[in-house]
Write an enzyme that holds these catalytic residues in place. Structure first.
Site, PDB file in Angstrom:
ATOM      1  N   ASN A   1       5.343   5.079   8.893  1.00  0.00           N
ATOM      2  CA  ASN A   1       6.173   3.968   9.364  1.00  0.00           C
ATOM      3  C   ASN A   1       5.953   2.701   8.541  1.00  0.00           C
ATOM      4  O   ASN A   1       6.738   1.761   8.621  1.00  0.00           O
ATOM      5  CB  ASN A   1       5.859   3.628  10.830  1.00  0.00           C
ATOM      6  CG  ASN A   1       6.582   4.527  11.813  1.00  0.00           C
ATOM      7  OD1 ASN A   1       5.960   5.106  12.692  1.00  0.00           O
ATOM      8  ND2 ASN A   1       7.888   4.653  11.653  1.00  0.00           N
ATOM      9  N   SER A   2       4.873   2.646   7.799  1.00  0.00           N
ATOM     10  CA  SER A   2       4.566   1.436   7.031  1.00  0.00           C
ATOM     11  C   SER A   2       5.733   1.028   6.156  1.00  0.00           C
ATOM     12  O   SER A   2       6.309   1.838   5.435  1.00  0.00           O
ATOM     13  CB  SER A   2       3.343   1.658   6.142  1.00  0.00           C
ATOM     14  OG  SER A   2       2.177   1.710   6.905  1.00  0.00           O
TER      15      SER A   2
ATOM     16  N   HIS B   1       0.810  -1.214   0.000  1.00  0.00           N
ATOM     17  CA  HIS B   1       0.000   0.000   0.000  1.00  0.00           C
ATOM     18  C   HIS B   1       0.848   1.271   0.000  1.00  0.00           C
ATOM     19  O   HIS B   1       0.339   2.352  -0.266  1.00  0.00           O
ATOM     20  CB  HIS B   1      -1.001  -0.001   1.167  1.00  0.00           C
ATOM     21  CG  HIS B   1      -0.422   0.210   2.517  1.00  0.00           C
ATOM     22  ND1 HIS B   1      -0.070  -0.813   3.363  1.00  0.00           N
ATOM     23  CD2 HIS B   1      -0.127   1.346   3.195  1.00  0.00           C
ATOM     24  CE1 HIS B   1       0.396  -0.323   4.489  1.00  0.00           C
ATOM     25  NE2 HIS B   1       0.378   0.980   4.412  1.00  0.00           N
TER      26      HIS B   1
ATOM     27  N   ASP C   1       0.238  -7.534   1.515  1.00  0.00           N
ATOM     28  CA  ASP C   1       0.685  -6.148   1.681  1.00  0.00           C
ATOM     29  C   ASP C   1       2.202  -6.022   1.636  1.00  0.00           C
ATOM     30  O   ASP C   1       2.810  -5.323   2.441  1.00  0.00           O
ATOM     31  CB  ASP C   1       0.146  -5.555   2.987  1.00  0.00           C
ATOM     32  CG  ASP C   1       0.264  -4.032   3.005  1.00  0.00           C
ATOM     33  OD1 ASP C   1       0.233  -3.425   1.922  1.00  0.00           O
ATOM     34  OD2 ASP C   1       0.399  -3.455   4.105  1.00  0.00           O
TER      35      ASP C   1
ATOM     36  N   LEU D   1      -9.910 -19.410  -9.377  1.00  0.00           N
ATOM     37  CA  LEU D   1     -11.137 -20.139  -9.651  1.00  0.00           C
ATOM     38  C   LEU D   1     -12.002 -19.446 -10.697  1.00  0.00           C
ATOM     39  O   LEU D   1     -12.707 -20.093 -11.463  1.00  0.00           O
ATOM     40  CB  LEU D   1     -11.957 -20.311  -8.362  1.00  0.00           C
ATOM     41  CG  LEU D   1     -11.627 -21.505  -7.466  1.00  0.00           C
ATOM     42  CD1 LEU D   1     -10.195 -21.419  -6.951  1.00  0.00           C
ATOM     43  CD2 LEU D   1     -12.602 -21.565  -6.297  1.00  0.00           C
TER      44      LEU D   1
ATOM     45  N   VAL E   1     -14.360 -16.890  -9.787  1.00  0.00           N
ATOM     46  CA  VAL E   1     -15.667 -16.694  -9.173  1.00  0.00           C
ATOM     47  C   VAL E   1     -15.668 -15.420  -8.327  1.00  0.00           C
ATOM     48  O   VAL E   1     -14.622 -14.948  -7.890  1.00  0.00           O
ATOM     49  CB  VAL E   1     -16.066 -17.879  -8.264  1.00  0.00           C
ATOM     50  CG1 VAL E   1     -16.182 -19.157  -9.075  1.00  0.00           C
ATOM     51  CG2 VAL E   1     -15.064 -18.059  -7.120  1.00  0.00           C
TER      52      VAL E   1
END
Length: 411
Positions: free
Chosen positions: A255-256, A145, A175, A310, A312
């Site tokens: 800080n991410s 992100h 992430d 899949l 779906v």
């Protein structure tokens, strides 16, 4: 499973116009709010556990990462200070640059900017950790992100210099993202430690760039408050439950993607989330190194993480009204959990296996499915591409089994 609001990932950053302040909700994109959930931040050495120096000679092309054993040296305040000193230059800033668009007062597509090439402005900043240095290129891990939606990514070094970075690969569900820069700019490399050896109460420190590059290389101290926590998050790839380390070390927007280190200076987690509610303090979360490393290696090797596809659409049974559950799905009263197939892509593996819209999956092989997150977790973590799985479903109120061989989207 409906994601709890307090864990909701940060929204995409709003682009800032000329003379306007960037607006961001509380996450790791640097912004006005110090709350938010997903923030811009994530994360192996032998007895010499601290960061390696410029003489690292790892092959540029190898994606294998060596996990260093946890040091047996007793933890102390002095240890932590030395650990921080040895690794701080391996924690860098990550800048998300996006092309600026102007509002079109006549509607339709946005107008061109004054700069025909499209002027790029900072959409947000986060942190990253240099974990590998080769002869020519070095690699940095950060949060997905932090770089999601970027037109250009820059890395801000401890010296203050900013250099262009290439995005090697990203994975929204975990992430995580991997970047690369020229090794000419790298002075320290972090060791990734064994997060499975963490103990409750163990001393840790978070290193990153809270609220932007002006506060780069900030350090907060705390302890391991919880291990093997499961946090529901909403990502651009769908709902997911992220396995995390809980810490009371302060983690703020910016800080991410930064490092959570132990007293040996080993990166045992990549800072990624916090709970931001009135009256709540000291609830930060980091992605464990043991979970991050396989993803990092796959991103380095393939640029993406291949998972079963899949074809779906899925929705939690628990999120549906009782009227829909009883009148449209015709589920027995005892069936209150599972995941509903809301659409089936033509020509997909699910279509070929015979799945239909309205099927309710309650079990995969011998594993109960109570939610969409359960379903995805089993397929992505327990099963592999090429495996044959049997799903127990309810169709028009009747239980039956459907088997299929898992494949990728391209197959």
């Amino acid at each position: 499973m409906e994601t709890e609001e307090r864990y909701t990932p940060s929204p995409q950053p709003e682009k800032k116009g000329k003379g306007g302040l960037m607006k961001v909700a509380a996450a790791s994109f640097t912004g006005v709010l110090a709350g938010g959930t997903m923030m811009f931040y994530m994360a192996p050495s032998l007895l010499e556990t601290n960061a390696t120096t410029v003489e690292t000679t790892a092959s540029d092309s190898s994606s294998e990462i060596t996990v260093q054993p946890t040091s047996t040296t007793a933890s102390s305040q002095t240890d932590l200070v030395s650990a921080i000193d040895s690794i701080d230059e391996a924690v860098v800033g990550v800048v998300n640059l996006q092309a600026e668009e102007q509002f079109n007062p006549f509607g339709g597509q946005p107008m061109e900017t004054a700069n025909e090439a499209g002027e790029e402005t900072e959409a947000g900043t986060g942190s990253g950790v240099v974990f590998k240095k080769g002869e020519d290129v070095s690699y940095i891990v950060t949060n997905n992100h932090v770089v999601e939606g970027a037109d250009t990514v820059e890395v801000a070094l401890a010296s203050g210099e900013r250099v262009d970075a290439d995005v090697v690969g990203t994975d929204a569900l975990t992430d995580l993202a991997v970047l690369k820069i020229s090794s000419d700019h790298v002075t320290e490399v972090a060791d990734l430690g064994d997060s499975s050896a963490l103990k409750l109460g163990e001393q840790v420190a978070a290193i990153g760039n809270p609220l932007g590059l002006d506060l780069s290389s900030s350090v907060t101290e705390g302890i391991v408050s919880g291990i093997d926590r499961s946090v529901p998050v909403t990502t651009s790839a769908g709902e997911w439950e992220l396995n995390v380390i809980q810490t009371d070390a302060a983690i703020n927007p910016g800080n991410s993607g930064g490092a959570l280190i132990n007293s040996a200076g080993q990166v045992i987690g990549i800072n990624s989330l916090k709970i931001a509610e009135d009256g709540v303090e000291g609830l930060g979360f980091a992605i464990p190194a043991e979970d991050a490393i396989p993803v990092i290696e796959e991103l380095m090797a393939n640029g993406e993480v291949e998972r079963p596809y899949l074809g779906v659409g899925l929705e939690d049974v628990s999120a549906l009204s009782s009227q829909v559950v009883q009148n449209q799905l015709n589920l027995p009263e005892k069936v209150t959990e599972g995941t509903v197939i809301s659409q089936v892509e033509t020509g997909s593996a699910a279509a070929e296996a015979g799945f239909e819209t309205g099927d309710v999956v309650v079990k995969v092989d011998d594993t109960e499915v109570t939610s969409t997150a359960d379903f995805r977790k089993y397929l992505y973590n327990e099963a592999e591409i090429g495996d044959k799985v049997t799903m127990t479903i309810y169709r028009d109120g009747q239980q039956q089994n459907v088997s299929m061989t898992l494949s990728t989207q391209s197959e």
